[in-house]
Design an enzyme around this catalytic site. Structure first.
Site, PDB file in Angstrom:
ATOM      1  N   ARG A  11      39.243 -10.152  30.937  1.00  0.00           N
ATOM      2  CA  ARG A  11      38.553 -11.406  30.897  1.00  0.00           C
ATOM      3  C   ARG A  11      38.623 -11.991  29.283  1.00  0.00           C
ATOM      4  NH1 ARG A  11      34.253 -12.001  34.060  1.00  0.00           N
ATOM      5  NH2 ARG A  11      32.974 -13.081  32.689  1.00  0.00           N
ATOM      6  N   TYR A  12      39.166 -11.105  28.394  1.00  0.00           N
ATOM      7  CA  TYR A  12      38.798 -11.892  27.087  1.00  0.00           C
ATOM      8  C   TYR A  12      39.927 -11.887  26.080  1.00  0.00           C
ATOM      9  CZ  TYR A  12      34.227 -10.359  28.398  1.00  0.00           C
ATOM     10  OH  TYR A  12      32.903 -10.162  28.953  1.00  0.00           O
ATOM     11  N   ARG A  76      53.723  18.544  30.390  1.00  0.00           N
ATOM     12  CA  ARG A  76      52.418  18.224  29.724  1.00  0.00           C
ATOM     13  C   ARG A  76      52.676  17.761  28.277  1.00  0.00           C
ATOM     14  NH1 ARG A  76      48.998  17.442  33.661  1.00  0.00           N
ATOM     15  NH2 ARG A  76      49.024  19.148  35.192  1.00  0.00           N
ATOM     16  N   HIS A  77      53.654  16.898  28.129  1.00  0.00           N
ATOM     17  CA  HIS A  77      53.949  16.418  26.486  1.00  0.00           C
ATOM     18  C   HIS A  77      54.588  14.840  26.916  1.00  0.00           C
ATOM     19  CE1 HIS A  77      55.600  16.348  22.809  1.00  0.00           C
ATOM     20  NE2 HIS A  77      54.926  17.475  22.330  1.00  0.00           N
ATOM     21  N   SER A 103      56.786  14.937  17.117  1.00  0.00           N
ATOM     22  CA  SER A 103      56.302  13.649  18.069  1.00  0.00           C
ATOM     23  C   SER A 103      55.727  12.616  17.188  1.00  0.00           C
ATOM     24  CB  SER A 103      55.148  14.356  18.958  1.00  0.00           C
ATOM     25  OG  SER A 103      55.733  15.524  19.802  1.00  0.00           O
ATOM     26  N   HIS A 150      13.801 -16.040   5.973  1.00  0.00           N
ATOM     27  CA  HIS A 150      12.945 -15.315   7.117  1.00  0.00           C
ATOM     28  C   HIS A 150      12.667 -16.175   8.024  1.00  0.00           C
ATOM     29  CE1 HIS A 150      12.138 -13.028   3.344  1.00  0.00           C
ATOM     30  NE2 HIS A 150      11.875 -14.164   2.616  1.00  0.00           N
ATOM     31  N   SER A 280      22.858 -21.528  33.870  1.00  0.00           N
ATOM     32  CA  SER A 280      21.875 -20.498  34.345  1.00  0.00           C
ATOM     33  C   SER A 280      21.783 -20.872  36.069  1.00  0.00           C
ATOM     34  CB  SER A 280      20.312 -21.002  34.156  1.00  0.00           C
ATOM     35  OG  SER A 280      19.431 -19.965  34.749  1.00  0.00           O
ATOM     36  N   ARG A 294      28.768 -13.943  23.652  1.00  0.00           N
ATOM     37  CA  ARG A 294      29.882 -13.052  23.961  1.00  0.00           C
ATOM     38  C   ARG A 294      30.590 -12.570  22.860  1.00  0.00           C
ATOM     39  NH1 ARG A 294      34.149 -15.701  28.129  1.00  0.00           N
ATOM     40  NH2 ARG A 294      32.410 -15.262  29.598  1.00  0.00           N
ATOM     41  N   SER A 325      44.000  12.444  19.383  1.00  0.00           N
ATOM     42  CA  SER A 325      44.763  11.447  20.160  1.00  0.00           C
ATOM     43  C   SER A 325      44.240  10.613  21.305  1.00  0.00           C
ATOM     44  CB  SER A 325      45.906  12.430  20.896  1.00  0.00           C
ATOM     45  OG  SER A 325      46.831  11.741  21.933  1.00  0.00           O
ATOM     46  N   ARG A 329      43.916   6.649  21.429  1.00  0.00           N
ATOM     47  CA  ARG A 329      44.316   5.697  22.463  1.00  0.00           C
ATOM     48  C   ARG A 329      43.198   4.670  22.902  1.00  0.00           C
ATOM     49  NH1 ARG A 329      48.541   8.453  25.366  1.00  0.00           N
ATOM     50  NH2 ARG A 329      49.154  10.294  24.532  1.00  0.00           N
TER      51      ARG A 329
END
Length: 475
Positions: A11-12, A76-77, A103, A150, A280, A294, A325, A329
């Site tokens: 969306r943005y 797993r790396h 890494s 104010h 509206s 927004r 990590s 991300r």
């Protein structure tokens, strides 16, 4: 439609910022780093051939993401998954990919490249907001408006002078952004714990070659400054600092939209409202400030992320832990994407902002009589009156006029009361002349001109190549 989609993407945010933090940009950069590492290592005498480097270059964008996912599930790396994926399409170079590196070589250096490039994307949008605000300030530098303290009516200012307050915040932000870019350091080539021990072996103890590798690689990626020391990772205060910077831009934007929403309620200034826009679903007449709201929503989110990055920076252990990590991300890309969206929307607002001078003047007329009372008291004293007695007369008239306005909903008749009070000796014809709103704006027009000329225009001149931006909204 059955899985969550990040609204920053849908969306943005702009396509350029989405690409900056995309998988393609990230993993292509990893491969560029591996190619540069191999090239410089070859130049420094390691046994790497031109054919190996050529094969790496030929397959730099040939990324099999499905295979990388399979490897990551197995190992797993993530880095080793991509090393193997790259090696599969560049088999002759498989043995020299990532040679001597850890890494963080690809991970951290890519993060720093994305941070730098992300700031450059934001800088263009920021400069264009500043240009629009500067033009707006000059256009309305002479238009009197009620000042508020104010959120109560105070001395007059001008519409343009008020806009310089929004600009002042952005001047501070762009100064901080430029300083961050000027001082941003690359991680470079540091080894597993920052000691470059693996390169000690590769270069037979020649520290000068390690230094050359570190600096040469950094220069190739556009960084003149390199961390002199590191653990395995670059100092996570970089992340905390850049998210704080983004949070500061978000603060400036939120302040602007708060003011604009209040002004829109007063019907003095409005954000754009398109021909077919619906304010509206129930109230057909409404013109809700959806753009400003927004920005406010996104700004709150960005400001909340500053705490997250600060906590990560403060809780790193020794040379490296991995509890940063997953946080990085999420936090770094989304902070950039949100600020990117904020600045896009802000530019869009400024491209169509509407000012209603007659409405502004009506509010001045309602309040100016009260503000003129100090002048009236001084004139009466000059005519020989007693300051305390005159103050009491004016106070009584003011209270009665205020009562008429608040309790009876009538117009402010203070000036008529004063003009009809025979006990007051001031020149009543002069009083009507004095009630010109421009007599109550102080040095606002000059201050506006000087601020734009002395502080804003030099920034715009230095960044004139960035001026010009399409700021259409996705939704």
């Amino acid at each position: 439609m059955n899985s969550y989609k990040n609204p920053l993407e849908e969306r943005y945010s702009s396509e350029e910022m989405l690409f900056n933090f995309s998988h393609n940009n990230k993993f292509r950069t990893w491969r560029k780093l591996w190619i540069a590492l191999a090239e410089i290592e070859k130049d420094l005498g390691l046994d790497i051939t031109d054919e190996q480097i050529a094969e790496l270059k030929a397959n730099a964008e040939n990324i099999d993401y499905d295979k990388a996912a399979e490897y990551e599930k197995k190992f797993r790396h993530d880095v080793m998954a991509h090393v193997h994926t790259y090696g599969d399409v560049a088999p002759s170079a498989k043995g020299i990919i990532h040679l001597g590196a850890t890494s963080a070589f690809v991970g951290d250096n890519t993060d720093l490249i994305q941070i730098r490039d992300g700031l450059l994307i934001l800088k263009k949008k920021l400069v264009n907001v500043m240009k629009s605000l500067a033009d707006f300030s000059i256009q309305y530098k002479d238009l009197p408006t009620l000042g508020f303290t104010h959120f109560q009516p105070a001395q007059l200012t001008t519409v343009g002078k008020r806009a310089t307050l929004w600009l002042q915040s952005l001047v501070l932000d762009i100064e901080e952004l430029d300083f961050f870019l000027e001082t941003l350091r690359f991680r470079g080539v540091k080894g597993t714990t920052g000691t470059a021990a693996s390169f000690l072996e590769l270069f037979n103890g020649d520290y000068s070659k390690v230094k050359h590798l570190d600096k040469e690689l950094s220069k190739r990626f556009g960084f003149e400054k390199v961390f002199g020391v590191s653990g395995q990772t670059y100092d996570r205060k970089i992340d905390a600092k850049v998210v704080a910077l983004l949070g500061n831009i978000a603060q400036s934007a939120h302040k602007f939209t708060n003011d604009l929403r209040l002004l829109q309620n007063l019907k003095e200034v409005e954000e754009p409202f398109e021909k077919n826009q619906i304010g509206s679903s129930a109230m057909a007449y409404k013109r809700n400030p959806m753009r400003s709201e927004r920005i406010g929503a996104l700004a709150k989110y960005v400001m909340s992320l500053t705490t997250s990055s600060a906590m990560v920076a403060s809780t790193q252990w020794f040379e490296r832990t991995l509890d940063d990590s997953a946080n990085k991300r999420l936090t770094i890309p989304q902070a950039f994407l949100a600020v990117d969206a904020i600045l896009l929307i802000w530019n869009n607002i400024m491209n169509g902002i509407v000012v209603y001078p007659n409405r502004i003047n009506k509010h001045i007329e309602e309040e100016l009589p009260f503000m003129a009372t100090e002048y009236i008291i001084m004139e009466e004293v000059k005519a020989g009156g007693d300051r305390q007695e005159i103050h009491e007369v004016i106070r009584v008239h003011s209270m009665e006029a205020s009562k008429k306005v608040k309790e009876e909903g009538k117009e402010n008749d203070l000036i008529e009361r004063i003009l009809n009070d025979d006990s007051l000796k001031l020149d009543k014809s002069k009083l009507k002349e004095v009630l010109d709103p421009k007599n109550f704006i102080g040095f606002a027009p000059i201050q506006t001109e000087e601020f734009i000329s002395n502080e804003v225009q030099p920034i715009l001149d230095q960044n004139k190549d960035l001026i010009g931006l399409e700021a259409d909204l996705k939704v």
